[in-house]
Design a protein around this motif. Structure first.
Motif, PDB file in Angstrom:
ATOM      1  N   LEU A 692       0.856  -1.233  -0.217  1.00  0.00           N
ATOM      2  CA  LEU A 692       0.127   0.138   0.063  1.00  0.00           C
ATOM      3  C   LEU A 692       0.851   1.223  -0.114  1.00  0.00           C
ATOM      4  O   LEU A 692       0.558   2.269  -0.600  1.00  0.00           O
ATOM      5  CB  LEU A 692      -0.799   0.015   1.159  1.00  0.00           C
ATOM      6  CG  LEU A 692      -2.121  -0.993   1.045  1.00  0.00           C
ATOM      7  CD1 LEU A 692      -3.262  -0.929   2.327  1.00  0.00           C
ATOM      8  CD2 LEU A 692      -2.832  -1.078  -0.155  1.00  0.00           C
ATOM      9  N   ASP A 693       1.906   1.398   0.907  1.00  0.00           N
ATOM     10  CA  ASP A 693       2.998   2.207   0.922  1.00  0.00           C
ATOM     11  C   ASP A 693       3.441   2.757  -0.580  1.00  0.00           C
ATOM     12  O   ASP A 693       3.806   3.701  -0.946  1.00  0.00           O
ATOM     13  CB  ASP A 693       3.979   2.290   2.058  1.00  0.00           C
ATOM     14  CG  ASP A 693       3.136   2.557   3.446  1.00  0.00           C
ATOM     15  OD1 ASP A 693       2.166   3.115   3.366  1.00  0.00           O
ATOM     16  OD2 ASP A 693       3.687   2.013   4.360  1.00  0.00           O
ATOM     17  N   ARG A 694       3.795   1.662  -1.208  1.00  0.00           N
ATOM     18  CA  ARG A 694       4.188   1.653  -2.766  1.00  0.00           C
ATOM     19  C   ARG A 694       3.532   2.217  -3.556  1.00  0.00           C
ATOM     20  O   ARG A 694       3.663   3.087  -4.184  1.00  0.00           O
ATOM     21  CB  ARG A 694       4.774   0.318  -3.009  1.00  0.00           C
ATOM     22  CG  ARG A 694       5.391   0.483  -4.643  1.00  0.00           C
ATOM     23  CD  ARG A 694       5.524  -1.031  -4.965  1.00  0.00           C
ATOM     24  NE  ARG A 694       4.659  -1.770  -5.540  1.00  0.00           N
ATOM     25  CZ  ARG A 694       3.423  -1.420  -6.415  1.00  0.00           C
ATOM     26  NH1 ARG A 694       3.761  -0.518  -7.256  1.00  0.00           N
ATOM     27  NH2 ARG A 694       2.197  -1.870  -6.413  1.00  0.00           N
ATOM     28  N   GLN A 695       2.142   1.758  -3.763  1.00  0.00           N
ATOM     29  CA  GLN A 695       1.096   2.232  -4.370  1.00  0.00           C
ATOM     30  C   GLN A 695       1.019   3.913  -3.994  1.00  0.00           C
ATOM     31  O   GLN A 695       1.015   4.996  -4.818  1.00  0.00           O
ATOM     32  CB  GLN A 695      -0.278   1.812  -4.236  1.00  0.00           C
ATOM     33  CG  GLN A 695      -0.160   0.335  -4.479  1.00  0.00           C
ATOM     34  CD  GLN A 695      -1.617  -0.279  -4.215  1.00  0.00           C
ATOM     35  OE1 GLN A 695      -2.686   0.361  -4.201  1.00  0.00           O
ATOM     36  NE2 GLN A 695      -1.482  -1.727  -4.033  1.00  0.00           N
ATOM     37  N   THR A 696       1.005   4.289  -2.776  1.00  0.00           N
ATOM     38  CA  THR A 696       0.812   5.546  -2.288  1.00  0.00           C
ATOM     39  C   THR A 696       1.903   6.585  -2.818  1.00  0.00           C
ATOM     40  O   THR A 696       1.865   7.843  -3.416  1.00  0.00           O
ATOM     41  CB  THR A 696       0.796   5.830  -0.729  1.00  0.00           C
ATOM     42  OG1 THR A 696      -0.304   5.130  -0.296  1.00  0.00           O
ATOM     43  CG2 THR A 696       0.482   7.125  -0.327  1.00  0.00           C
ATOM     44  N   LEU A 697       3.177   6.028  -2.522  1.00  0.00           N
ATOM     45  CA  LEU A 697       4.409   6.723  -2.890  1.00  0.00           C
ATOM     46  C   LEU A 697       4.466   7.073  -4.616  1.00  0.00           C
ATOM     47  O   LEU A 697       4.687   8.096  -5.022  1.00  0.00           O
ATOM     48  CB  LEU A 697       5.602   6.083  -2.675  1.00  0.00           C
ATOM     49  CG  LEU A 697       7.068   6.683  -3.138  1.00  0.00           C
ATOM     50  CD1 LEU A 697       7.305   7.946  -2.543  1.00  0.00           C
ATOM     51  CD2 LEU A 697       8.133   5.419  -2.601  1.00  0.00           C
ATOM     52  N   GLU A 698       4.011   5.961  -5.171  1.00  0.00           N
ATOM     53  CA  GLU A 698       4.046   6.230  -6.554  1.00  0.00           C
ATOM     54  C   GLU A 698       3.271   7.253  -7.150  1.00  0.00           C
ATOM     55  O   GLU A 698       3.263   8.012  -8.127  1.00  0.00           O
ATOM     56  CB  GLU A 698       3.831   4.965  -7.431  1.00  0.00           C
ATOM     57  CG  GLU A 698       4.941   3.986  -7.350  1.00  0.00           C
ATOM     58  CD  GLU A 698       4.617   2.496  -7.785  1.00  0.00           C
ATOM     59  OE1 GLU A 698       3.426   2.199  -8.284  1.00  0.00           O
ATOM     60  OE2 GLU A 698       5.715   1.690  -7.944  1.00  0.00           O
ATOM     61  N   ALA A 699       1.725   7.155  -6.671  1.00  0.00           N
ATOM     62  CA  ALA A 699       0.781   8.142  -7.090  1.00  0.00           C
ATOM     63  C   ALA A 699       1.237   9.473  -6.599  1.00  0.00           C
ATOM     64  O   ALA A 699       0.809  10.322  -7.375  1.00  0.00           O
ATOM     65  CB  ALA A 699      -0.537   7.856  -6.383  1.00  0.00           C
ATOM     66  N   ARG A 700       1.859   9.590  -5.247  1.00  0.00           N
ATOM     67  CA  ARG A 700       2.156  11.181  -4.931  1.00  0.00           C
ATOM     68  C   ARG A 700       3.382  11.411  -5.588  1.00  0.00           C
ATOM     69  O   ARG A 700       3.364  12.572  -5.910  1.00  0.00           O
ATOM     70  CB  ARG A 700       2.591  11.059  -3.427  1.00  0.00           C
ATOM     71  CG  ARG A 700       1.244  11.025  -2.628  1.00  0.00           C
ATOM     72  CD  ARG A 700       1.525  10.841  -1.084  1.00  0.00           C
ATOM     73  NE  ARG A 700       0.411  11.086  -0.046  1.00  0.00           N
ATOM     74  CZ  ARG A 700       0.519  10.877   1.080  1.00  0.00           C
ATOM     75  NH1 ARG A 700       1.690  10.493   1.677  1.00  0.00           N
ATOM     76  NH2 ARG A 700      -0.425  11.385   1.711  1.00  0.00           N
ATOM     77  N   ARG A 701       4.169  10.742  -6.218  1.00  0.00           N
ATOM     78  CA  ARG A 701       5.335  11.247  -6.994  1.00  0.00           C
ATOM     79  C   ARG A 701       4.767  11.669  -8.105  1.00  0.00           C
ATOM     80  O   ARG A 701       5.213  12.861  -8.901  1.00  0.00           O
ATOM     81  CB  ARG A 701       6.310  10.116  -7.265  1.00  0.00           C
ATOM     82  CG  ARG A 701       7.242   9.808  -6.039  1.00  0.00           C
ATOM     83  CD  ARG A 701       8.257   8.734  -6.471  1.00  0.00           C
ATOM     84  NE  ARG A 701       9.245   8.461  -5.267  1.00  0.00           N
ATOM     85  CZ  ARG A 701      10.013   7.478  -5.374  1.00  0.00           C
ATOM     86  NH1 ARG A 701       9.833   6.518  -5.997  1.00  0.00           N
ATOM     87  NH2 ARG A 701      10.926   7.578  -4.403  1.00  0.00           N
ATOM     88  N   ARG A 702       3.735  10.993  -8.814  1.00  0.00           N
ATOM     89  CA  ARG A 702       3.052  11.321 -10.031  1.00  0.00           C
ATOM     90  C   ARG A 702       2.403  12.478  -9.928  1.00  0.00           C
ATOM     91  O   ARG A 702       2.223  13.557 -10.801  1.00  0.00           O
ATOM     92  CB  ARG A 702       2.425  10.086 -10.663  1.00  0.00           C
ATOM     93  CG  ARG A 702       1.860  10.317 -12.157  1.00  0.00           C
ATOM     94  CD  ARG A 702       1.116   9.133 -12.494  1.00  0.00           C
ATOM     95  NE  ARG A 702      -0.221   8.718 -11.695  1.00  0.00           N
ATOM     96  CZ  ARG A 702      -0.063   7.700 -10.936  1.00  0.00           C
ATOM     97  NH1 ARG A 702       1.143   6.843 -10.574  1.00  0.00           N
ATOM     98  NH2 ARG A 702      -1.093   7.371 -10.169  1.00  0.00           N
ATOM     99  N   ILE A 703       1.526  12.833  -8.887  1.00  0.00           N
ATOM    100  CA  ILE A 703       0.537  13.875  -8.644  1.00  0.00           C
ATOM    101  C   ILE A 703       1.141  15.037  -8.129  1.00  0.00           C
ATOM    102  O   ILE A 703       0.756  16.230  -8.585  1.00  0.00           O
ATOM    103  CB  ILE A 703      -0.802  13.190  -8.006  1.00  0.00           C
ATOM    104  CG1 ILE A 703      -1.451  12.066  -8.799  1.00  0.00           C
ATOM    105  CG2 ILE A 703      -1.971  14.337  -7.758  1.00  0.00           C
ATOM    106  CD1 ILE A 703      -2.416  11.405  -8.162  1.00  0.00           C
TER     107      ILE A 703
END
Length: 981
Positions: A692-703
């Motif tokens: 879950l933290d990987r998903q959050t990190l990738e999305a925050r980097r992108r957005i």
């Protein structure tokens, strides 16, 4: 060389130029006491064996209040008969006594250093060749007309500064003789005694010996941080625009002494040492503090007490400020005003322009004029209130707009006031007299100049030019005594009118983005003024938005105590103003609870948010955004209280609600996903948390971008997950880069930066780099203690790590002392049964066991195992770690069968929860092999040991301490680590 103390910088430069040519110079500050005839004082100069060099300046001839005629007579009598004994240089264009011509002074004004040195040498009949200097010879004082490499924030020089010579000499001596890294001096004294003026005069007299002079208004922490950060680009440091990067770079440059080792930092008005102590740099330079608080003596500073003027100083100052007064007048006025410099300055300033006699003025003081109008603190002189009433009447009669401006200033905090913000206020709706003041540049300038003339304010950060508006960059300095007395002299309606203008100015200056570190400078300038502007009582939506944004800003920069106090007082006012269920109340409650929770007040925030969640759900329904946001806070409270299953259930439902309402990539949905990951981590479900933290990190980097505060936070969370999963090298690589970004964006002392650095220390420790890990952690813990205090949960988390490190290296005394403190502090802060309390007891059992107190250790670890099982379940890594330690103590106590049985359960649980190759699973297998060997099952023990060592080598490497310890058959131990955020 004879010189006025005011011109000390010239004396230092001239003396250095001569001494480098082998000429011995004796420095004699010219005092010219009035009780000695001037002729006698000049003849005393001639008693010296060498020539006499006089530095001619306006101040030289104004000492002692003698007339030019007296000087002419004395110079003709002493100098004219033997002119070869005397020489002079002139550093002034002002009129001087005509007989100065007998000294034949060389003119040093308006020229550069080389030409000034040539004229000096020619006047003394010395050869002009450049002296030979050995390599590495120390640099001398700077030429007085040359500015230092870096100069900022210093008040204009007070050309009326008088006396204080022994204090200036003592301050110089104390700083000059200090050891490197210990050049810290505090000028301490009551309000109005002249501490700031003395510090400014020190800068101008001795500033030629520094390459960097930087003045900081240190009354508020946020302002102090901002002004220190502004030093970085002035030092030529390569930094980005981020606030934190500039602050870190500036402090580090001062500490190292690069690019300049001769620096002077002035912290003015630092009355609360605890607020800014951690910002005070060490290094080869000097720090000069002004403060009313003597507690700086307990913080490695020397104290120099600043008293009121002695009577001679008072008389000399009054004569300089009001030449029409006689010595007798000046003495009577000084006695009436109790020699207080601030009051002498203000009173003499307008008496000099007034026809009122000193006797009549003192009669007004004695009559107690307007005693009921002005009330001040009892530690101020009795004459203060009456003297101010008289002065305010004078201002009203001459330039009434100056009183308007002065009243506006009192709605800012005392000290440095950014009055330029007032010029940007929209003029619609302003009272006529204020619209005129703020809209008419000439009227504005006239008001400021009148206040400056009477020494009511100082104008800072601006040098008037013919083509620049007076408001450009303007900041006024208003003393706290003046601030208080003017504010108390206003009617209720005046308080409303003037306060409304300042509140509108502050709201207009709100950048609107408290989460963006690039705007933190602006908030640092605004926040100190909220209370004085009565912003908390305002019903204006823009002002209320500013207050809410200020609370968010204080949360982001980690100033929790200040934020909590601001939130508490605002909530009190808004409830009375708006009612209990107004939308702004819910908004405020949310931010207030965030600050309370960040400071560890979980039970208090749970009570607040549980009520809010219930009311919002009843009023607006379950999918209302305010309800969801408040429920997110409640889930965080439950996590803090150790109620992890409840928190997980609520976090899951909240993520689903946000996703369905706003979509997968809305920032609020990502926040909910981040919180869900944390809930899983606290329950020991590290693999799920990692995903879950990987998903959050990738999305925050992108957005949001890679440097956004939330993105950086997610990187730490992901690195923590990697470490907890045993992927130490990956975790360390990611965390190392993340720590650099944190220092750049948020600064070195932001709590989020400290969290990142704490995790880096643990990554290094798990990688086996014990020495670097311990050294780094010590620095982190020291800053946690300064920033958040010794009992904050984040601080305690770092202290837990340090205690474990100390036990590992065999420092059992330190480990035990720290462990006992931690057990007591966690017990006071958290409810009984909380996993953190049980965890630090488990750590303490290891310390007791290492110290040979096995029976006590055994009982304590068994208690911890039972309590942890109850708190988080038997398959949680916390429980498995306690079991690992308990099996070791059972084995040591001779209960081999029980130890082996517990080890088997631990292996099975660890493999199920974490996987067979996780370090905790491998440690459990190593422990089981030891128990099998103790029970005589050698072949099975050897087989398990070999397989475990092979797996350790494959997982961690053959040189990792865990692998080496397994080969040596050293029983592994587990350290409890609290997960606080």
């Amino acid at each position: 060389m004879s010189f006025a103390g005011f011109n000390r910088a010239w004396a230092a430069w001239i003396g250095d130029r001569l001494e480098r040519r082998g000429i011995r110079v004796r420095y004699l500050r010219w005092d010219a006491p009035a009780e000695f005839p001037l002729v006698h004082l000049l003849r005393d100069l001639a008693l010296d064996a060498g020539r006499i060099l006089v530095i001619v300046s306006e101040r030289y001839f104004r000492l002692g209040t003698r007339t030019h005629e007296e000087w002419d007579a004395a110079l003709r009598e002493v100098v004219a008969p033997d002119p070869s004994r005397f020489a002079a240089v002139s550093i002034t264009d002002a009129p001087v006594p005509s007989a100065v011509a007998a000294l034949a002074p060389a003119d040093l004004t308006g020229i550069d250093a080389d030409e000034a040195e040539r004229r000096l040498l020619a006047r003394l009949d010395l050869p002009a060749q450049t002296p030979h200097e050995p390599p590495g010879a120390p640099r001398g004082p700077r030429f007085p007309f040359a500015a230092p490499a870096v100069w900022g924030g210093v008040p204009r020089r007070n050309t009326r500064f008088t006396g204080r010579e022994p204090l200036l000499d003592e301050a110089y001596r104390l700083l000059r003789d200090s050891e490197p890294g210990a050049g810290l001096l505090t000028l301490h004294g009551m309000s109005g005694v002249g501490k700031t003026q003395l510090a400014a005069e020190y800068v101008y007299r001795f500033g030629s010996e520094y390459d960097v002079v930087w003045w900081v208004d240190a009354g508020k922490r946020v302002t102090c941080r901002r002004l220190l950060a502004e030093l970085a680009p002035k030092l030529g440091l390569s930094t980005g625009d981020e606030y934190g990067e500039r602050l870190r770079a500036a402090r580090e440059a001062l500490r190292r002494g690069e690019p300049y080792s001769r620096w002077l930092l002035v912290l003015d008005g630092a009355d609360d040492p605890g607020q800014i102590e951690d910002l005070v740099p060490a290094g080869p330079g000097h720090v000069l503090i002004t403060s009313r608080n003597p507690e700086w003596a307990d913080r490695h500073s020397r104290l120099l007490e600043i008293p009121v003027y002695d009577r001679d100083e008072s008389v000399a100052f009054i004569r300089l400020r009001a030449p029409r007064l006689t010595d007798t007048d000046a003495g009577q006025l000084a006695e009436a005003l109790e020699d207080l410099p601030l009051l002498l300055d203000q009173t003499a300033g307008w008496l000099g322009d007034s026809e009122l006699s000193v006797a009549d003025y003192i009669a007004l003081l004695d009559s107690g004029l307007d005693q009921d109008v002005v009330k001040v603190s009892p530690d101020f002189p009795q004459a203060f209130q009456t003297a101010w009433s008289i002065m305010l009447d004078k201002l009203r009669d001459t330039v009434p707009e100056s009183v308007d401006l002065l009243r506006l200033c009192t709605f800012f905090a005392p000290g440095f006031i950014p009055v330029r913000l007032l010029r940007d206020v929209p003029h619609d709706g302003l009272p006529d007299q204020l619209a005129g003041l703020l809209g008419d540049s000439s009227l504005w300038a006239r008001a400021i100049n009148q206040l400056r003339q009477y020494s009511v304010v100082r104008l800072e950060s601006y040098e008037p030019t013919s083509d620049a508006p007076l408001s450009a960059g303007a900041s006024l300095y208003l003393h706290r005594m003046v601030h208080r007395i003017v504010r108390q002299d206003m009617t209720t309606e005046e308080l409303r009118v003037y306060g409304d203008v300042v509140r509108r100015a502050l709201a207009a200056a709100d950048p609107g983005r408290p989460g963006d570190s690039r705007d933190w400078d602006a908030y640092a300038e605004i926040v100190p003024h909220l209370r004085h502007a009565d912003a908390l009582r305002s019903d204006d939506h823009g002002v209320q938005t500013l207050v809410l944004n200020s609370l968010r800003y204080l949360l982001f920069i980690g100033e929790y105590a200040e934020g909590i106090e601001l939130g508490r007082r605002t909530l009190e006012f808004w409830r009375a103003l708006l009612g209990e269920s107004h939308p702004q109340i819910w908004e405020l409650t949310y931010h207030y609870a965030n600050l309370l929770r960040a400071d560890g007040h979980y039970a208090q925030t749970e009570a607040i948010e549980r009520v809010a969640v219930r009311l919002l759900r009843e009023e607006r329904g379950p999918n209302d955004i305010d309800h969801l946001r408040m429920a997110s806070g409640l889930a965080a409270d439950l996590r803090g209280l150790g109620r992890y299953e409840e928190a997980l259930e609520l976090s899951r439902s909240l993520h689903t609600a946000y996703r369905d309402l706003l979509g997968e990539e809305d920032s609020r949905t990502l926040n909910a996903l981040n919180n869900l990951g944390f809930s899983l981590r606290q329950l020991g479900r590290y693999r799920q948390a990692l995903e879950l933290d990987r998903q959050t990190l990738e999305a925050r980097r992108r957005i949001l971008s890679g440097r956004h505060v939330f993105t950086l936070f997610s990187e730490v969370s992901y690195a923590v997950d990697l470490r907890l999963m045993g992927r130490y090298a990956e975790a360390e690589t990611l965390q190392t880069m993340n720590v650099r970004e944190h220092g750049t964006v948020l600064g070195p002392d932001n709590p989020q930066t400290l969290r990142a650095e704490h995790n880096l220390a643990l990554c290094r420790y798990r990688c086996g780099d014990y020495e670097r890990a311990e050294s780094f952690l010590t620095h982190v813990l020291e800053r946690y203690e300064r920033k958040l205090g010794e009992t904050h949960l984040e601080t305690l988390g770092a202290a837990v790590s340090q205690s474990c490190f100390a036990r590992r290296r065999g420092d059992l005394g330190r480990a035990r002392e720290a462990s006992e403190i931690l057990v007591a502090r966690y017990g006071r802060l958290l409810p009984e049964g909380h996993p953190f309390i049980t965890g630090v007891r488990a750590n303490h059992a290891l310390v007791l066991g290492a110290a040979g107190e096995r029976e006590h250790a055994h009982a304590l670890i068994e208690q911890a195992l039972a309590e942890m099982t109850t708190a988080v379940g038997e398959r949680h890594p916390y429980t498995l770690g306690c079991a690992l330690n308990a099996s070791a103590l059972r084995n040591a106590a001779g209960d081999i069968e029980s130890a082996a049985g517990l080890s088997r359960l631990t292996v099975a649980g660890a493999v199920e929860s974490l996987g067979g190759m996780h370090p905790l699973s491998l440690s459990a297998r190593t422990a089981l092999a030891a128990d099998l060997r103790s029970s005589g099952e050698h072949s099975q023990a050897d087989r398990m040991e070999a397989e475990t060592i092979s797996d350790l080598t494959a997982t961690l490497g053959d040189r990792h301490p865990h692998t080496i310890a397994a080969r040596r058959r050293e029983r592994p131990k587990w350290d409890f680590e609290p997960q606080t955020t």
